[in-house]
Motif scaffolding. Structure first.
Motif, short mmCIF file in Angstrom:
data_model
loop_
_atom_site.label_atom_id
_atom_site.label_comp_id
_atom_site.label_asym_id
_atom_site.label_seq_id
_atom_site.Cartn_x
_atom_site.Cartn_y
_atom_site.Cartn_z
N UNK A 130 0.82 -1.22 0.00
CA UNK A 130 0.00 0.00 0.00
C UNK A 130 0.85 1.27 0.00
N UNK A 131 1.74 1.35 -0.99
CA UNK A 131 2.56 2.54 -1.14
C UNK A 131 1.69 3.77 -1.30
N UNK A 132 2.10 4.88 -0.63
CA UNK A 132 1.31 6.11 -0.64
C UNK A 132 1.06 6.64 -2.05
N UNK A 133 2.02 6.45 -2.94
CA UNK A 133 1.87 6.95 -4.30
C UNK A 133 1.16 5.94 -5.20
N UNK A 134 1.24 4.66 -4.86
CA UNK A 134 0.61 3.63 -5.68
C UNK A 134 -0.91 3.69 -5.61
N UNK A 135 -1.45 3.97 -4.42
CA UNK A 135 -2.91 3.96 -4.24
C UNK A 135 -3.62 4.98 -5.14
N UNK A 136 -3.20 6.26 -5.15
CA UNK A 136 -3.89 7.20 -6.05
C UNK A 136 -3.67 6.88 -7.53
N UNK A 137 -2.53 6.29 -7.86
CA UNK A 137 -2.29 5.91 -9.26
C UNK A 137 -3.26 4.80 -9.67
N UNK A 305 -0.81 19.53 -6.75
CA UNK A 305 -0.82 18.08 -6.55
C UNK A 305 0.56 17.48 -6.81
N UNK A 306 1.22 17.93 -7.87
CA UNK A 306 2.56 17.43 -8.18
C UNK A 306 3.53 17.78 -7.04
N UNK A 307 3.41 18.98 -6.50
CA UNK A 307 4.28 19.38 -5.38
C UNK A 307 4.03 18.46 -4.18
N UNK A 308 2.76 18.18 -3.89
CA UNK A 308 2.43 17.29 -2.78
C UNK A 308 2.94 15.87 -3.01
N UNK A 309 2.86 15.41 -4.26
CA UNK A 309 3.37 14.07 -4.60
C UNK A 309 4.87 13.98 -4.39
N UNK A 310 5.58 15.03 -4.83
CA UNK A 310 7.02 15.06 -4.68
C UNK A 310 7.40 15.05 -3.20
N UNK A 311 6.68 15.83 -2.41
CA UNK A 311 6.94 15.85 -0.96
C UNK A 311 6.65 14.50 -0.34
N UNK A 312 5.56 13.87 -0.81
CA UNK A 312 5.20 12.56 -0.26
C UNK A 312 6.21 11.50 -0.64
#
Length: 315
Positions: A130-137, A305-312
């Motif tokens: 359940x990677x934080x970036x995988x779920x929204x993708x 959103x991209x900025x938040x993704x990069x931070x995440x």
């Protein structure tokens, strides 16, 4: 004093929204408007501004709840397939209930939004790690698949133009008599506030929720129902508003933390402020024409959103 600043800002922006548009309504003439100005103000500007405030708050709070339910900061109705599932419901309503009222279309959209959200929840439960970036993708891909199905059948039955114009996020067509359904989301927001503590506990995981005596499945189901009602109503009355449910809760949580009892009201106010600003920009960028507010929200929202993704990704 600091807590009153967002409220004051929202009030000032809503007042400004009433006086910006193709039809000039000078603020100094508010008490001596002519017949045309009075008609525009009460028939379009006031309903439009009310819709902006309610829709911004509703989508932002829906995103906040969904992030707690999925324990993922990048999930919202627009990145979890909820909105796309509601679009599928709209298509079904147009095919099988062509003369149905807006309430019927909303009901069908709600059913599909709920089923789509439940399916997304089941999908992410089987994700390894359940990677934080995988779920929204996964949510975006799921939404794109549903959206492709909608587009295919809309072309097949020559409804693509109708679907596109209906679901494009725009407040230019909002007027007295065709926006009142959005008031349904007001009690939804109140219920969300009443359940804020429970949603915060649910956001800590099923095991923790059960350990403190909470019925995890019931609270989870209530959250999904609230999100589905809110998303379907906004979609039917306004259209799609991308990224709003992701960026506002994240920005607010960076300032106030993750306890929903403390952040929910600010998330609602911040969502309204953001959407009112976006709508004002849509009216002044290329006058006398209006850009769809979804275009402004999407452009600003995708950047944030991209900025938040990069931070995440760095955490």
């Amino acid at each position: 004093m600091k807590k009153s600043i967002p409220i004051i800002s929202l009030v000032l922006l809503t007042i400004l929204s009433l006086f910006i548009g193709v039809q000039s309504i000078p603020i100094q003439d508010i008490f001596q408007l002519n017949e045309t100005q009075s008609l525009v103000l009460w028939t379009t500007r006031v309903p439009r501004t009310i819709s902006l405030v309610i829709a911004g708050a509703t989508i932002s709070v829906s995103g906040l709840i969904m992030q707690h339910l999925t324990q993922n900061k990048f999930v919202s109705p627009t990145t979890a397939g909820t909105m796309d599932s509601a679009r599928l419901g709209m298509l079904v309503a147009m095919l099988f209930f062509p003369s149905g009222t807006i309430l019927v279309k909303s009901l069908v959209a709600f059913i599909f939004a709920f089923l789509g959200t439940v399916l997304f929840i089941q999908l992410i439960r089987v994700l390894p790690g359940k990677n934080q970036l995988m779920v929204p993708l996964v949510g975006v891909m799921f939404g794109n698949i549903v959206g492709a199905i909608v587009t295919f059948f809309a072309y097949q039955y020559q409804l693509i133009q109708n679907m596109t114009s209906w679901l494009q996020g725009s407040f230019s067509t909002i007027s007295k008599g065709n926006y009142e359904l959005i008031y349904v989301t007001v009690p939804v927001l109140i219920i969300c506030y009443l359940y804020a503590y429970q949603f915060t506990i649910v956001g800590m995981g099923e095991e923790f929720s059960i350990s403190v005596g909470m019925n995890y499945k019931i609270v989870h189901l209530i959250g999904l129902l609230l999100i589905s009602v809110a998303s379907s109503v906004v979609l039917v009355t306004i259209g799609g508003l991308p990224f709003l449910g992701v960026i506002i809760p994240n920005v607010v949580s960076l300032m106030l933390g993750d306890h929903m009892k403390d952040t929910l009201w600010m998330t609602a106010v911040a969502g309204s402020i953001f959407l009112v600003i976006a709508d004002i920009l849509s009216r002044v960028i290329y006058p006398p024409y209006e850009l769809p507010v979804s275009l402004i929200v999407g452009a600003l929202g995708s950047f944030i959103f991209v900025i938040l993704l990069v931070k995440g990704a760095k955490k």
